[in-house]
Design an enzyme around this catalytic site. Structure first.
Site, PDB file in Angstrom:
ATOM      1  CB  CYS A  82     -14.204   1.306 -28.715  1.00  0.00           C
ATOM      2  SG  CYS A  82     -13.859   2.885 -27.940  1.00  0.00           S
ATOM      3  NE  ARG A  88     -13.188   3.189   3.952  1.00  0.00           N
ATOM      4  CZ  ARG A  88     -12.775   4.441   3.686  1.00  0.00           C
ATOM      5  NH1 ARG A  88     -13.079   5.408   4.515  1.00  0.00           N
ATOM      6  NH2 ARG A  88     -12.073   4.696   2.607  1.00  0.00           N
ATOM      7  CG  ASP A 140      -9.224   2.031  -3.334  1.00  0.00           C
ATOM      8  OD1 ASP A 140      -8.405   1.807  -4.248  1.00  0.00           O
ATOM      9  OD2 ASP A 140      -9.165   3.031  -2.605  1.00  0.00           O
ATOM     10  CG  ASN A 141      -7.733   1.080  -8.204  1.00  0.00           C
ATOM     11  OD1 ASN A 141      -7.239   0.604  -9.226  1.00  0.00           O
ATOM     12  ND2 ASN A 141      -7.045   1.164  -7.074  1.00  0.00           N
ATOM     13  CG  ASP A 193      -2.141   0.936   0.996  1.00  0.00           C
ATOM     14  OD1 ASP A 193      -1.931   2.071   0.514  1.00  0.00           O
ATOM     15  OD2 ASP A 193      -3.276   0.529   1.289  1.00  0.00           O
ATOM     16  CB  CYS A 235     -15.067   4.014  -0.155  1.00  0.00           C
ATOM     17  SG  CYS A 235     -15.214   2.231  -0.188  1.00  0.00           S
ATOM     18  CB  SER A 270     -11.878  10.666   5.418  1.00  0.00           C
ATOM     19  OG  SER A 270     -10.949  10.357   4.399  1.00  0.00           O
ATOM     20  CG  ASN A 271      -7.845   6.470   5.299  1.00  0.00           C
ATOM     21  OD1 ASN A 271      -6.643   6.706   5.197  1.00  0.00           O
ATOM     22  ND2 ASN A 271      -8.661   6.491   4.262  1.00  0.00           N
ATOM     23  CG  LEU A 272      -8.525   7.896  11.440  1.00  0.00           C
ATOM     24  CD1 LEU A 272      -8.266   8.909  12.558  1.00  0.00           C
ATOM     25  CD2 LEU A 272      -7.418   6.851  11.433  1.00  0.00           C
ATOM     26  CE  LYS A 300      -4.600   4.098   4.283  1.00  0.00           C
ATOM     27  NZ  LYS A 300      -5.726   3.815   3.381  1.00  0.00           N
TER      28      LYS A 300
END
Lengths: 363, 75
Positions: free
Chosen positions: A327, A68, A125-126, A57, A187, A64-66, A81
């Site tokens: 396309c 979760r 997350d992507n 990571d 998210c 704003s991570n905290l 992290k």
């Protein structure tokens, strides 16, 4: 194993015992993404006694991570992290070998990072990372435990690992084509309640433990969707997509060059629907549709269809004339036009806005 | 037949469950959904008929349940 007392409560389980604990101690698991899915998965695997755990990571902890990502506290904001997670895990279970990779996983490093691990957990997350992990795990033949959430629902499955019939499935069986951008939302943009990725990350740890020890039945061949609001789940039997396979090692590495080397710098003539119609009536150009075969709608104005995923291998099928690539929305076709121009030296065009623009114009 | 809608596709369709006249097959269902909800074109999803993924056209019968499952990418 020198500390059997630590694991005694799981070792007395039926079907578990010393043998299963020994398998955990020998196992090496790589967790990609140490966020809302990765934190709980990591904690339970360290607790269970998985011998070596690698964490990938590049991110620093933000406030704003905290809500979760419960491994991290207020004082950790701004810190790495993987560094904070590694410190906490070494205190939790000093016997576990912890490796940290504070980098983003990309094609250039994916195979090296994953090589040597018995199992990989997709806690990213992507889409870009999810397709990359899927294809790299296929190349290295490493089981991949997929997890993802969107708002109040989350999914888990196991790829590149045989189900009870001996068939292995992969992410491209579900969604053959990588979306052009993060179209389904993250998210950050869609919101997430902390406990949902907690549930999904725990399920990923559970799948890892089952695969390593050989107990129970894994989620291979099944897409499991959990609904937070209903406390319900929906399970879908996966079927093979016979048309689209994970990238081969060659394509995986060629595309690496494609994105990092000279191709992206090639200027492609992006033409409007009007200019396209003009070219077409003069029969100057060969119209190549690079959508995958299951994409809608079917069209009758192309000369050939070669899906983007197969284009690199099928360049020789192209005629020696000007090529206009089309396309769905005119994004993939630019890459395809660059590739054809670079590899075949043919003049190429890309239909701006793609088939969507074409139909908007004509209907 | 019943249609179950997952993930953020509920934004497009406006609900997580619909009861529909049963089309002849999954292909026609998809065509009519795309016609009624053109923004579906921009999304990546698959159909599952009675909890089994649809890779090839399947006939539909009264009482069938079809799930519309998009790709999830949050984490």
């Amino acid at each position: 194993m020198d500390n059997q007392q630590r694991y005694i409560r799981q070792m007395i389980l039926p079907g578990f015992g010393l043998a299963a604990q020994g398998k955990l101690a020998k196992a090496k698991v790589l967790i990609v993404g140490i966020g809302a899915l990765g934190c709980p998965a990591l904690q339970y695997l360290v607790g269970a006694g998985v011998g070596q755990i690698g964490m990938v990571d590049p991110d620093a902890i933000s406030e704003s991570n905290l809500h979760r990502q419960l491994l991290y506290g207020q004082a950790d904001i701004g810190k790495s992290k993987v560094a904070i997670a590694a410190g906490a895990m070494r205190l939790q279970n000093p016997a576990i070998k912890i490796k940290t990779y504070p980098v983003a996983i990309v094609r250039q490093n994916a195979l090296d990072l994953m090589k040597g691990y018995d199992l990989v957990i997709d806690a990213t997350d992507n889409f870009q990372a999810k397709y990359l992990l899927n294809d790299a795990a296929a190349i290295l033949k490493i089981p991949l435990i997929y997890g993802a959430v969107t708002r109040y629902q989350g999914q888990v499955s196991v790829f590149h690992f045989p189900d009870q019939e001996g068939v292995s499935y992969n992410y491209r069986d579900l969604f053959p084509i990588e979306p052009a951008d993060n179209i389904a939302g993250s998210c950050e943009s869609l919101g997430v309640i902390g406990v949902l990725p907690g549930i999904i990350g725990c399920l990923q740890a559970a799948e890892a433990i089952k695969i390593i020890t050989g107990i129970g039945r894994s989620l291979a061949g099944r897409l499991y969707t959990h609904d937070f609001l209903e406390t319900s789940n929906y399970e879908i039997a996966i079927l093979k997509n016979e048309e689209v396979k994970p990238l081969t090692r060659e394509a995986f590495l060629i595309t690496e060059n494609q994105s990092s080397e000279y191709w992206e710098e090639i200027d492609v003539d992006e033409i409007t629907v009007d200019a396209f119609l003009k070219l077409k009536t003069k029969e100057q150009v060969f119209v190549l549709d690079v959508r995958e075969s299951e994409e809608y709608p079917a069209i009758d104005f192309s000369d050939a269809q070669i899906p983007m995923s197969e284009l690199i291998q099928k360049l020789d099928l192209l005629p020696n004339k000007e090529i206009c690539v089309i396309c769905h929305q005119g994004i993939r076709s630019v890459y395809a036009a660059q590739l054809i121009q670079a590899k075949k030296g043919l003049k190429t065009y890309s239909l701006k806005g793609g088939i969507t623009a074409y139909f908007n114009k004509l209907t | 037949m019943e249609l179950l809608i997952f993930g953020s596709l509920t934004d497009i369709i406006g609900t997580d469950k619909l009861v529909l006249e049963t089309p002849q097959d999954t292909e026609l269902l998809k065509v009519s959904l795309l016609k009624q909800y053109p923004s579906l074109e921009q999304t990546h999803f698959f159909l599952a008929l009675n909890k089994i993924m649809v890779q090839e056209k399947q006939p539909l019968q009264e009482g069938d349940v079809v799930a519309l499952m998009p790709a999830f990418s949050g984490g």
